[in-house]
Write an enzyme that holds these catalytic residues in place. Sequence first.
Site, PDB file in Angstrom:
ATOM      1  N   ASP A  57      -9.319  -0.046 -10.047  1.00  0.00           N
ATOM      2  CA  ASP A  57      -8.793   0.953  -9.110  1.00  0.00           C
ATOM      3  C   ASP A  57      -9.028   2.342  -9.719  1.00  0.00           C
ATOM      4  OD1 ASP A  57      -7.331   2.349  -7.237  1.00  0.00           O
ATOM      5  OD2 ASP A  57      -5.402   1.450  -7.739  1.00  0.00           O
ATOM      6  N   TYR A  72      -1.765  17.532  -3.377  1.00  0.00           N
ATOM      7  CA  TYR A  72      -2.273  17.554  -2.007  1.00  0.00           C
ATOM      8  C   TYR A  72      -1.621  18.731  -1.284  1.00  0.00           C
ATOM      9  CZ  TYR A  72      -2.777  12.817  -3.798  1.00  0.00           C
ATOM     10  OH  TYR A  72      -3.045  11.742  -4.602  1.00  0.00           O
ATOM     11  N   HIS A 111      -2.184  -3.692  -6.273  1.00  0.00           N
ATOM     12  CA  HIS A 111      -0.785  -3.311  -6.533  1.00  0.00           C
ATOM     13  C   HIS A 111      -0.139  -4.592  -7.034  1.00  0.00           C
ATOM     14  CE1 HIS A 111      -1.338  -0.028  -3.251  1.00  0.00           C
ATOM     15  NE2 HIS A 111      -1.837   0.332  -4.410  1.00  0.00           N
ATOM     16  N   HIS A 169       3.600  10.675  -4.127  1.00  0.00           N
ATOM     17  CA  HIS A 169       3.565   9.291  -4.612  1.00  0.00           C
ATOM     18  C   HIS A 169       3.908   9.230  -6.089  1.00  0.00           C
ATOM     19  CE1 HIS A 169      -0.485   9.791  -6.450  1.00  0.00           C
ATOM     20  NE2 HIS A 169      -0.816  10.457  -5.353  1.00  0.00           N
ATOM     21  N   HIS A 172       0.908   2.092 -10.787  1.00  0.00           N
ATOM     22  CA  HIS A 172       1.427   0.785 -10.365  1.00  0.00           C
ATOM     23  C   HIS A 172       0.784  -0.252 -11.253  1.00  0.00           C
ATOM     24  CE1 HIS A 172      -2.514   0.323  -8.369  1.00  0.00           C
ATOM     25  NE2 HIS A 172      -2.337   1.544  -7.903  1.00  0.00           N
ATOM     26  N   GLU A 187      -7.632   8.916 -11.116  1.00  0.00           N
ATOM     27  CA  GLU A 187      -6.988   7.628 -11.403  1.00  0.00           C
ATOM     28  C   GLU A 187      -7.815   6.799 -12.369  1.00  0.00           C
ATOM     29  OE1 GLU A 187      -6.642   5.044  -7.936  1.00  0.00           O
ATOM     30  OE2 GLU A 187      -5.069   3.892  -8.949  1.00  0.00           O
TER      31      GLU A 187
END
Length: 443
Positions: free
Chosen positions: A272, A389, A362, A351, A355, A409
């Site tokens: 991810d 954002y 997830h 957010h 995770h 990420e």
Amino acid sequence: MKPTTPRREFTRRRKRLFELMDEKSIAIIPTAPERIRNRDIFHRYRPDSDFFYLTGFAEPEAVAVLVPGRPQGEYLMFCRERDPEREQWDGARAGLEGVCNKYDADDAFPIGDIDDIVPGLMENRTRVFHAMGYYSDFDQRVMEWVKRVRYQSRAGGGTPHEFVGLDHLIHEQRLYKSTAELRIMREAARISVAAHQRLMSVCKPEMMEFELEAEFTHECMRQGSRAPAYPSIVAGGTNACVLHYIDNTEPLKDGDLVLIDAGAEYGCYASDITRTFPVNGRFSEEQKALYEVVLESQLAAIAAVQPGNNWNDPHVAAVEVLTRGLVDLGLLKGKVPKLIDKGAYRQFYVHRTGHWMGMDVHDVGDYKIDGQWRMLEPGMVTTIEPGLYVSQDDKSVEKKWRGIGIRIEDDVVVTDQGHEVLTDAVAKSVSDVEAAVGATLVA
Ligand code: GLY
Ligand code: MN
Ligand code: MN
């Protein structure tokens, strides 16, 4: 050699489950149902993660049953029988013999006989280990089996009356990745890294977002992944402010950033990665300023991934840097500690910072234990993915900041010494990113 999970590891996982059971228990573990996409077309099949974790068996229509102390065999599999005609249409099946020989089941039965056999196996067993609430049709069948044993039991040894949430027990195991699992996850990460590098290399103004999505999927498959682990997000310009934007239907504009959140699945394990880069290869002043803040917060959060720190520490580290950066740039006004207390950063960052990641992107595993954030321990894998954002409609900030969305990420393993970042070979600093966009890839 491509990494795979050795057979003995599946046996070891089942053994750990058997250790939590006694001869009054039975465990029932179904795989995922096949899902219709439309009319008579099915989605490509993906087994249930818990089922695959315990069995290594990837065919649909299968149920594993663990019956401790059963003299004729404790690990049973209900599955499809061999059927040359069906196999000509849908591909090879292991069959009853195959699941015993290749997947170490002690005994195997046709899936069509399950309603007749399981109630008998439940007799004299008082505890049923089953993960409720995932597949409601299957839950219903388990209840029917229990009902039948209740009404038919003549043995007098007790009928099922205690249900144990099997998911929680398996998920605690799955949270700690073994050496074999980490090898597979490194491979998933390697593939995703190559695919992200390709996107930076080929991106040009006026390409469609879905063209980059196609490039990502192409590179994943070329490198040995069958499919991405989740629908890829390719979000140009202000689309990046929609956190799970998967339409990917707009052209990429000169002067905009593009946010790519995409990861390969390999051997049923996810990766991810998110990178955000300028479509034309050059950050504007405002894009660069916000990008530097997100990057600094990501590096601070990664540094907080240490055994002995808790799950929330990376988030706290990220929020601190983001808030300070927003104040420095004039997007927030006030004293940093107070703004953090008030959660003022939520105007730009809704957010959390990561995770768990594993077979599911997830992934499973509790984040709190007895109300306290869980400690990070070696073998756990988390993403670290702060972002900023600025809504196009946010009139509280100067116009020049509006419509910019940035997330960075990476996938991080907690190790004995600290951490290992699986995905940091994709360009991340401003200068590396600018150099990578449009650059020829060295194969
Ligand atoms: N790709 C979804 C996420 O980053 O959580
Ligand atoms: Mn992601
Ligand atoms: Mn993520």
